[in-house]
Design a protein around this motif. Structure first.
Motif, PDB file in Angstrom:
ATOM      1  N   CYS A 176       0.839  -1.192   0.000  1.00 21.75           N
ATOM      2  CA  CYS A 176       0.000   0.000   0.000  1.00 21.75           C
ATOM      3  C   CYS A 176       0.876   1.244   0.000  1.00 21.75           C
ATOM      4  O   CYS A 176       1.794   1.368   0.802  1.00 21.75           O
ATOM      5  CB  CYS A 176      -0.907  -0.003   1.229  1.00 21.75           C
ATOM      6  SG  CYS A 176      -1.991   1.421   1.290  1.00 21.75           S
ATOM      7  N   VAL A 177       0.597   2.136  -0.920  1.00 20.88           N
ATOM      8  CA  VAL A 177       1.295   3.407  -0.974  1.00 20.88           C
ATOM      9  C   VAL A 177       0.243   4.489  -0.756  1.00 20.88           C
ATOM     10  O   VAL A 177      -0.692   4.622  -1.539  1.00 20.88           O
ATOM     11  CB  VAL A 177       1.984   3.609  -2.350  1.00 20.88           C
ATOM     12  CG1 VAL A 177       2.616   4.976  -2.425  1.00 20.88           C
ATOM     13  CG2 VAL A 177       2.986   2.510  -2.607  1.00 20.88           C
ATOM     14  N   ARG A 178       0.362   5.215   0.323  1.00 23.21           N
ATOM     15  CA  ARG A 178      -0.619   6.271   0.616  1.00 23.21           C
ATOM     16  C   ARG A 178      -0.095   7.586   0.069  1.00 23.21           C
ATOM     17  O   ARG A 178       0.972   8.062   0.448  1.00 23.21           O
ATOM     18  CB  ARG A 178      -0.854   6.386   2.111  1.00 23.21           C
ATOM     19  CG  ARG A 178      -1.878   7.444   2.441  1.00 23.21           C
ATOM     20  CD  ARG A 178      -2.321   7.351   3.882  1.00 23.21           C
ATOM     21  NE  ARG A 178      -3.188   8.427   4.246  1.00 23.21           N
ATOM     22  CZ  ARG A 178      -4.491   8.472   4.010  1.00 23.21           C
ATOM     23  NH1 ARG A 178      -5.070   7.472   3.407  1.00 23.21           N
ATOM     24  NH2 ARG A 178      -5.212   9.507   4.383  1.00 23.21           N
ATOM     25  N   LYS A 179      -0.858   8.156  -0.844  1.00 26.31           N
ATOM     26  CA  LYS A 179      -0.506   9.434  -1.442  1.00 26.31           C
ATOM     27  C   LYS A 179      -1.783  10.244  -1.593  1.00 26.31           C
ATOM     28  O   LYS A 179      -2.854   9.695  -1.777  1.00 26.31           O
ATOM     29  CB  LYS A 179       0.145   9.234  -2.801  1.00 26.31           C
ATOM     30  CG  LYS A 179       1.481   8.519  -2.748  1.00 26.31           C
ATOM     31  CD  LYS A 179       2.187   8.661  -4.080  1.00 26.31           C
ATOM     32  CE  LYS A 179       3.554   8.054  -4.010  1.00 26.31           C
ATOM     33  NZ  LYS A 179       4.592   9.002  -3.765  1.00 26.31           N
ATOM     34  N   GLU A 180      -1.630  11.531  -1.523  1.00 28.78           N
ATOM     35  CA  GLU A 180      -2.762  12.421  -1.750  1.00 28.78           C
ATOM     36  C   GLU A 180      -2.432  13.350  -2.908  1.00 28.78           C
ATOM     37  O   GLU A 180      -1.306  13.827  -3.017  1.00 28.78           O
ATOM     38  CB  GLU A 180      -3.069  13.226  -0.484  1.00 28.78           C
ATOM     39  CG  GLU A 180      -3.607  12.363   0.635  1.00 28.78           C
ATOM     40  CD  GLU A 180      -4.036  13.175   1.842  1.00 28.78           C
ATOM     41  OE1 GLU A 180      -4.431  14.345   1.676  1.00 28.78           O
ATOM     42  OE2 GLU A 180      -3.972  12.612   2.937  1.00 28.78           O
ATOM     43  N   TYR A 181      -3.426  13.586  -3.740  1.00 27.15           N
ATOM     44  CA  TYR A 181      -3.238  14.429  -4.913  1.00 27.15           C
ATOM     45  C   TYR A 181      -4.323  15.493  -4.951  1.00 27.15           C
ATOM     46  O   TYR A 181      -5.464  15.237  -4.613  1.00 27.15           O
ATOM     47  CB  TYR A 181      -3.309  13.589  -6.196  1.00 27.15           C
ATOM     48  CG  TYR A 181      -2.273  12.499  -6.240  1.00 27.15           C
ATOM     49  CD1 TYR A 181      -0.976  12.769  -6.638  1.00 27.15           C
ATOM     50  CD2 TYR A 181      -2.587  11.199  -5.869  1.00 27.15           C
ATOM     51  CE1 TYR A 181      -0.018  11.774  -6.671  1.00 27.15           C
ATOM     52  CE2 TYR A 181      -1.635  10.199  -5.907  1.00 27.15           C
ATOM     53  CZ  TYR A 181      -0.356  10.492  -6.305  1.00 27.15           C
ATOM     54  OH  TYR A 181       0.585   9.513  -6.336  1.00 27.15           O
ATOM     55  N   SER A 182      -3.962  16.649  -5.401  1.00 28.56           N
ATOM     56  CA  SER A 182      -4.953  17.711  -5.530  1.00 28.56           C
ATOM     57  C   SER A 182      -5.634  17.657  -6.901  1.00 28.56           C
ATOM     58  O   SER A 182      -6.739  18.162  -7.064  1.00 28.56           O
ATOM     59  CB  SER A 182      -4.312  19.080  -5.314  1.00 28.56           C
ATOM     60  OG  SER A 182      -3.251  19.279  -6.214  1.00 28.56           O
ATOM     61  N   LEU A 183      -4.987  17.031  -7.870  1.00 32.04           N
ATOM     62  CA  LEU A 183      -5.550  16.906  -9.209  1.00 32.04           C
ATOM     63  C   LEU A 183      -5.629  15.438  -9.608  1.00 32.04           C
ATOM     64  O   LEU A 183      -4.698  14.666  -9.349  1.00 32.04           O
ATOM     65  CB  LEU A 183      -4.689  17.650 -10.228  1.00 32.04           C
ATOM     66  CG  LEU A 183      -4.511  19.153 -10.018  1.00 32.04           C
ATOM     67  CD1 LEU A 183      -3.488  19.710 -10.992  1.00 32.04           C
ATOM     68  CD2 LEU A 183      -5.853  19.854 -10.199  1.00 32.04           C
ATOM     69  N   SER A 184      -6.713  15.064 -10.257  1.00 30.30           N
ATOM     70  CA  SER A 184      -6.863  13.664 -10.661  1.00 30.30           C
ATOM     71  C   SER A 184      -5.799  13.250 -11.681  1.00 30.30           C
ATOM     72  O   SER A 184      -5.387  12.098 -11.698  1.00 30.30           O
ATOM     73  CB  SER A 184      -8.259  13.409 -11.216  1.00 30.30           C
ATOM     74  OG  SER A 184      -8.511  14.203 -12.354  1.00 30.30           O
ATOM     75  N   ILE A 185      -5.330  14.180 -12.496  1.00 33.23           N
ATOM     76  CA  ILE A 185      -4.300  13.854 -13.483  1.00 33.23           C
ATOM     77  C   ILE A 185      -3.016  13.367 -12.796  1.00 33.23           C
ATOM     78  O   ILE A 185      -2.330  12.483 -13.293  1.00 33.23           O
ATOM     79  CB  ILE A 185      -4.023  15.035 -14.438  1.00 33.23           C
ATOM     80  CG1 ILE A 185      -3.186  14.578 -15.629  1.00 33.23           C
ATOM     81  CG2 ILE A 185      -3.346  16.179 -13.711  1.00 33.23           C
ATOM     82  CD1 ILE A 185      -3.147  15.573 -16.755  1.00 33.23           C
ATOM     83  N   GLU A 186      -2.703  13.927 -11.618  1.00 30.55           N
ATOM     84  CA  GLU A 186      -1.528  13.476 -10.870  1.00 30.55           C
ATOM     85  C   GLU A 186      -1.725  12.041 -10.380  1.00 30.55           C
ATOM     86  O   GLU A 186      -0.801  11.227 -10.435  1.00 30.55           O
ATOM     87  CB  GLU A 186      -1.273  14.397  -9.672  1.00 30.55           C
ATOM     88  CG  GLU A 186      -0.890  15.805 -10.052  1.00 30.55           C
ATOM     89  CD  GLU A 186      -0.871  16.756  -8.864  1.00 30.55           C
ATOM     90  OE1 GLU A 186      -1.361  16.390  -7.778  1.00 30.55           O
ATOM     91  OE2 GLU A 186      -0.360  17.877  -9.029  1.00 30.55           O
ATOM     92  N   ALA A 187      -2.912  11.733  -9.909  1.00 31.22           N
ATOM     93  CA  ALA A 187      -3.204  10.382  -9.429  1.00 31.22           C
ATOM     94  C   ALA A 187      -3.149   9.372 -10.574  1.00 31.22           C
ATOM     95  O   ALA A 187      -2.598   8.272 -10.423  1.00 31.22           O
ATOM     96  CB  ALA A 187      -4.572  10.341  -8.757  1.00 31.22           C
TER      97      ALA A 187
END
Length: 132
Positions: free
Chosen positions: A62-73
Motif C-alpha cells: 500500500c502506498v498512501r498518497k494524496e493528490y490535488s488533481l486527478s491527473i496526478e493520481a
C-alpha cells in the motif's frame, strides 16, 4: 426446491449488470483510451475470486498518497502499473458487470473525467440487493 444462495446472488447481479453494461463499457473505454474489449471483462465468479484472493492475502502493498488533481493520481497509477497484470474495479459497477483486465498495451488516460463518469445508480435503476 433448494437454490444455492450464491447462484441466486450471481443471477441477481447479472440482471442488474445488464442495465449498467453500456455505461460501464463507455466509462472503461474512456479510462483506458481504447475501445472496450469484451474478452477482457471477467465473469462475476471470476471477479469474486479475485476479491477473495485479495482479502485472504496477509500482506498487501500500500502506498498512501494524496493528490490535488486527478491527473496526478492517474499519472502515478499508470507508472505503478507498468506491464503488470491489473484489474479495474470501477465504482460499484464491477459488482454487477465484472472486473476488467487491463490490456498489456493499455494505460490510464490522463484526461479521464471522474466527475462526468460517476456511477449514477438512480439513473440506471440499479439498487443494492435487498437483504432477506
Amino acid at each position: 426446491m433448494n437454490v444455492d444462495p450464491y447462484k441466486g446472488e450471481i443471477l441477481y447481479r447479472k440482471v442488474q449488470g445488464k442495465k449498467l453494461l453500456s455505461h460501464y463499457q463507455e466509462k472503461l473505454a474512456s479510462l483506458v483510451g481504447l475501445p472496450f474489449d469484451k474478452s477482457l471483462r471477467l465473469s462475476l465468479p471470476e471477479t469474486d475470486g479475485i476479491i477473495v484472493a485479495l482479502m485472504t492475502k496477509r500482506e498487501i502493498s500500500c502506498v498512501r498518497k494524496e493528490y490535488s488533481l486527478s491527473i496526478e493520481a492517474i499519472s502515478f497509477s499508470s507508472s505503478a502499473i507498468g506491464s503488470r497484470k491489473c484489474y479495474l474495479l470501477i465504482d460499484e459497477d464491477w459488482k454487477y458487470c465484472g472486473a476488467y483486465m487491463l490490456a498489456n498495451d493499455a494505460s490510464l488516460c490522463a484526461g479521464f473525467d471522474f466527475d462526468k463518469s460517476k456511477s449514477d445508480d438512480e439513473a440506471t435503476g440499479v439498487r443494492s440487493q435487498p437483504t432477506l
